[in-house]
Design a protein around this motif. Structure first.
Motif, mmCIF file in Angstrom:
data_model
loop_
_atom_site.group_PDB
_atom_site.id
_atom_site.type_symbol
_atom_site.label_atom_id
_atom_site.label_comp_id
_atom_site.label_asym_id
_atom_site.label_seq_id
_atom_site.Cartn_x
_atom_site.Cartn_y
_atom_site.Cartn_z
ATOM 1 N N TYR A 38 -3.458 -2.728 -11.171
ATOM 2 C CA TYR A 38 -4.869 -2.471 -10.888
ATOM 3 C C TYR A 38 -5.514 -3.649 -10.153
ATOM 4 N N VAL A 39 -6.395 -4.434 -10.795
ATOM 5 C CA VAL A 39 -7.196 -5.383 -10.021
ATOM 6 C C VAL A 39 -6.952 -6.846 -10.384
ATOM 7 N N ALA A 40 -7.156 -7.218 -11.625
ATOM 8 C CA ALA A 40 -7.249 -8.648 -11.959
ATOM 9 C C ALA A 40 -6.005 -9.427 -11.547
ATOM 10 N N GLY A 41 -4.823 -8.968 -11.945
ATOM 11 C CA GLY A 41 -3.602 -9.658 -11.552
ATOM 12 C C GLY A 41 -3.286 -9.508 -10.078
ATOM 13 N N PRO A 42 -3.240 -8.268 -9.559
ATOM 14 C CA PRO A 42 -2.912 -8.084 -8.151
ATOM 15 C C PRO A 42 -3.874 -8.755 -7.176
ATOM 16 N N TYR A 43 -5.174 -8.773 -7.492
ATOM 17 C CA TYR A 43 -6.097 -9.404 -6.552
ATOM 18 C C TYR A 43 -5.944 -10.924 -6.568
ATOM 19 N N CYS A 44 -5.660 -11.491 -7.728
ATOM 20 C CA CYS A 44 -5.334 -12.914 -7.781
ATOM 21 C C CYS A 44 -4.157 -13.202 -6.848
ATOM 22 N N ALA A 45 -3.113 -12.386 -6.937
ATOM 23 C CA ALA A 45 -1.942 -12.574 -6.080
ATOM 24 C C ALA A 45 -2.278 -12.358 -4.612
ATOM 25 N N ALA A 46 -3.159 -11.395 -4.324
ATOM 26 C CA ALA A 46 -3.549 -11.135 -2.932
ATOM 27 C C ALA A 46 -4.270 -12.332 -2.332
ATOM 28 N N ILE A 47 -5.116 -12.989 -3.121
ATOM 29 C CA ILE A 47 -5.808 -14.177 -2.631
ATOM 30 C C ILE A 47 -4.791 -15.243 -2.235
ATOM 31 N N LEU A 48 -3.775 -15.433 -3.062
ATOM 32 C CA LEU A 48 -2.737 -16.417 -2.754
ATOM 33 C C LEU A 48 -1.950 -15.990 -1.516
ATOM 34 N N ALA A 49 -1.676 -14.694 -1.389
ATOM 35 C CA ALA A 49 -0.953 -14.193 -0.216
ATOM 36 C C ALA A 49 -1.754 -14.396 1.061
ATOM 37 N N ASP A 50 -3.063 -14.191 0.989
ATOM 38 C CA ASP A 50 -3.906 -14.363 2.170
ATOM 39 C C ASP A 50 -3.873 -15.792 2.695
ATOM 40 N N PHE A 51 -3.582 -16.740 1.804
ATOM 41 C CA PHE A 51 -3.478 -18.143 2.224
ATOM 42 C C PHE A 51 -2.033 -18.587 2.414
ATOM 43 N N GLY A 52 -1.129 -17.616 2.556
ATOM 44 C CA GLY A 52 0.215 -17.930 3.003
ATOM 45 C C GLY A 52 1.305 -17.905 1.971
ATOM 46 N N ALA A 53 1.000 -17.674 0.693
ATOM 47 C CA ALA A 53 2.059 -17.591 -0.311
ATOM 48 C C ALA A 53 2.915 -16.346 -0.067
ATOM 49 N N GLU A 54 4.192 -16.448 -0.391
ATOM 50 C CA GLU A 54 5.066 -15.281 -0.388
ATOM 51 C C GLU A 54 4.893 -14.583 -1.731
ATOM 52 N N VAL A 55 4.343 -13.381 -1.714
ATOM 53 C CA VAL A 55 4.070 -12.660 -2.956
ATOM 54 C C VAL A 55 4.961 -11.431 -3.030
ATOM 55 N N ILE A 56 5.693 -11.319 -4.111
ATOM 56 C CA ILE A 56 6.538 -10.151 -4.365
ATOM 57 C C ILE A 56 5.894 -9.342 -5.479
ATOM 58 N N ARG A 57 5.423 -8.154 -5.128
ATOM 59 C CA ARG A 57 4.884 -7.255 -6.150
ATOM 60 C C ARG A 57 6.048 -6.542 -6.809
ATOM 61 N N ILE A 58 6.093 -6.590 -8.126
ATOM 62 C CA ILE A 58 7.175 -5.969 -8.887
ATOM 63 C C ILE A 58 6.582 -4.821 -9.689
ATOM 64 N N GLU A 59 7.079 -3.619 -9.446
ATOM 65 C CA GLU A 59 6.551 -2.426 -10.087
ATOM 66 C C GLU A 59 7.700 -1.502 -10.448
ATOM 67 N N ARG A 60 7.428 -0.531 -11.277
ATOM 68 C CA ARG A 60 8.485 0.371 -11.711
ATOM 69 C C ARG A 60 8.967 1.223 -10.535
ATOM 70 N N PRO A 61 10.215 1.733 -10.604
ATOM 71 C CA PRO A 61 10.717 2.606 -9.532
ATOM 72 C C PRO A 61 9.780 3.790 -9.295
ATOM 73 N N GLY A 62 9.484 4.039 -8.050
ATOM 74 C CA GLY A 62 8.554 5.102 -7.682
ATOM 75 C C GLY A 62 7.128 4.627 -7.544
ATOM 76 N N GLY A 63 6.848 3.411 -8.015
ATOM 77 C CA GLY A 63 5.493 2.865 -7.878
ATOM 78 C C GLY A 63 4.695 2.984 -9.156
ATOM 79 N N GLY A 64 3.750 2.080 -9.332
ATOM 80 C CA GLY A 64 2.915 2.063 -10.524
ATOM 81 C C GLY A 64 1.745 3.024 -10.426
ATOM 82 N N ASP A 65 1.051 3.192 -11.562
ATOM 83 C CA ASP A 65 -0.092 4.107 -11.627
ATOM 84 C C ASP A 65 -1.218 3.692 -10.679
#
Length: 406
Positions: free
Chosen positions: A28-55
Motif C-alpha cells: 500500500y503506502v507507508a512502506g512502498p512510498y518510503c522506498a519510492a522516495i529513496l528510488a527517486d534519489f537513485g537507490a536501487e529498489v527491489i519490490r518483493i511481492e507474492r507471485p501474481g502481485g500483491g493486493d
C-alpha cells in the motif's frame, strides 16, 4: 524528470543514493512510498511481492490490465521480484538478497516481522550493517503493537477526525496524509541511519508508525488540550485559531481563505469594507477571531457571493491575502500553477499504453534532484535477473518458478 541541474563542467552529478540497494517488502503506502522516495534519489529498489502481485496493485484501477493509480505512484523507479515467503525455499532467497542490501523496508505489525524472518536480529545476523525500517500501525510497544491498521485509523485516533466536520457528524479525509507522513518520517530515518553508518559501520532498526505520524501532525491541539483542557469540537471548515479561514461560495465555485496574524486581518478588513472591526475587541487577536469566526465567515461569504472565483482571487491576491480555488482532481491537473511547477511527470507505460501522470517529489535539490526514470514494474518482471545475480543457476530458477516460490 524533476530538475535539470548539472555540476560544474557540464557533468551531471551521481544520484545521491547511487549504490544503495533497498529491499521493499511493503504494501500500500507507508512502506512502498518510503522506498519510492529513496528510488527517486537513485537507490536501487527491489519490490518483493507474492507471485501474481500483491493486493495493492489493483487499488483505484486505471490501466487496461486493472493496475491501480496508488500502485503506480508508490512503485515508480523500482524493480519487481515475486516471492512466496510462506515456502521454505524462500528463506534462502531472502538470505541472499539481504546479504547484498543496505536497507530493508516493511510495514507490518512488529510481531509479524519475526514470522516473516524480517526482524532485526535475523537480518543483522546475515548482514551486520543492515538497516531495517518498519512502518507499523501502532509502533513496537504497547497493547496494540500487534494490530494492523490503515490511514483512517491514524486520522481517527489523533483527534483529526473528531475535529473535522461538525458536531452532528465527523469526517475523515480520503487523502491518505497519515500514510504519506509515515513514509516521509521513515525516509528521514533511513537517511539518518545511513549517515550514522558511515561513522560507525553499524546498522540499526528504524521504527515509524501511523499513530506516531498522526499524533505528530496533530500536536498543536493535543498540547492545547493537555495544558488548558479547552475541549474543542468540530466547527466545519472554519479555523479554531484565526479567521476568516473558511470555504466560501462564489458565483461559479468555491474558494478558501486563511487569514492569520494582525497584518493580514488589517488588509482583509480594508478589502471588504469593515475597517472599524480593527477596534472591535471580538477581533483583537487571532484567538478571538477564531472564537468569533462565524461572524467573519458570514461577512466574507457575502463578499464572495457577489463575485466569480477569478475576480475574488485576484482581489485577494492584490491585497496580499492567501487564498485559492477549491479544485476537483480534474481541475487540479490542469491548473496553470500546477503545470508550471513541474510536479506532474508524464511517464510512459509499457506496451504503448497512454502515459500516466505521476507526481514528482515536492522537494527540490538544485544539483542532485530526484528523478522519475521508469514506470511501475510488471509483477515479477525482474525475478530472473535478480536471482541470477544472486548466484542461482538457470535450472534452480526454473525449479523455483515451477514450484511457485517465485
Amino acid at each position: 524528470m524533476s530538475g535539470d541541474a548539472q555540476a560544474e563542467g557540464g557533468q551531471t552529478p551521481r544520484p545521491v543514493l547511487d549504490g544503495v540497494r533497498v529491499l521493499d517488502f511493503g504494501k500500500y503506502v507507508a512502506g512502498p512510498y518510503c522506498a519510492a522516495i529513496l528510488a527517486d534519489f537513485g537507490a536501487e529498489v527491489i519490490r518483493i511481492e507474492r507471485p501474481g502481485g500483491g493486493d495493492d496493485r489493483t487499488v483505484v484501477p486505471v490501466t487496461a490490465n486493472g493496475e491501480g493509480a496508488l500502485f503506480a505512484q508508490m512503485n515508480r523507479n523500482k524493480a519487481s521480484m515475486c516471492l512466496d515467503q510462506r515456502q521454505a525455499d524462500a528463506t534462502e532467497v531472502v538470505r541472499r538478497l539481504v546479504g547484498t542490501a543496505d536497507v530493508v523496508i516493511a510495514n507490518v505489525p512488529e510481531p509479524m516481522l519475526v514470522e516473516l524472518g524480517l526482524d532485526y536480529a535475523t537480518l543483522s545476523a546475515i548482514k551486520p550493517d543492515i538497516i531495517l525500517v518498519n512502518a507499523s500501525s501502532f509502533g513496537a510497544e504497547g497493547p496494540w503493537a500487534g494490530r494492523g491498521g490503515f490511514d483512517s485509523v491514524g486520522q481517527a485516533m489523533c483527534g483529526s477526525t473528531y475535529l473535522s466536520g461538525d458536531e452532528a457528524r465527523h469526517y475523515r479525509t480520503p487523502i491518505t496524509w497519515v500514510d504519506h507522513a509515515t513514509a516521509l518520517y521513515a525516509a528521514i530515518g533511513v537517511m539518518m541511519a545511513l549517515l550514522e553508518r558511515r561513522e560507525s559501520g553499524r546498522g540499526q532498526q528504524v521504527g515509524a508508525s501511523l499513530l506516531g505520524s498522526a499524533l505528530s501532525f496533530s500536536a498543536t491541539y493535543l498540547i492545547e488540550e493537555a495544558m488548558i483542557g479547552i475541549g474543542r469540537k468540530a466547527i466545519g471548515n472554519r479555523s479554531f485559531v484565526n479567521g476568516p479561514t473558511d470555504l466560501f461560495a462564489c458565483r461559479d465555485g468555491e474558494i478558501v481563505t486563511q487569514v492569520v496574524g494582525d497584518g493580514l486581518f488589517r488588509r482583509w478588513t480594508r478589502l471588504i469594507g469593515e475597517p472599524h472591526w480593527l477596534d472591535d475587541p471580538r477581533f483583537a487577536t487571532d484567538a478571538s477571531r477564531g472564537e468569533h469566526g462565524a461572524i467573519l465567515s458570514e461577512r466574507m461569504a457575502a463578499w464572495c457571493a457577489e463575485r466569480d472565483c477569478a475576480g475574488a482571487l485576484e482581489a485577494l491576491a492584490r491585497a496580499g491575502i492567501p487564498a485559492g480555488p477549491v479544485l476537483s482532481p480534474s481541475a487540479a491537473l490542469t491548473h496553470p500553477q500546477v503545470a508550471a511547477s513541474g510536479l506532474i511527470e508524464p511517464v510512459a507505460l509499457e506496451g504503448g499504453a497512454p502515459s500516466m501522470p505521476l507526481v514528482n517529489l515536492p522537494v527540490r535539490l538544485s544539483r542532485t534532484p530526484s528523478r522519475i526514470v521508469s514506470p511501475p514494474p510488471a509483477s515479477g518482471a525482474d525475478s530472473v535477473r535478480i536471482l541470477t545475480s544472486l548466484g542461482f543457476t538457470a535450472a534452480q530458477v526454473r525449479d523455483l518458478a515451477g514450484r511457485g516460490v517465485i
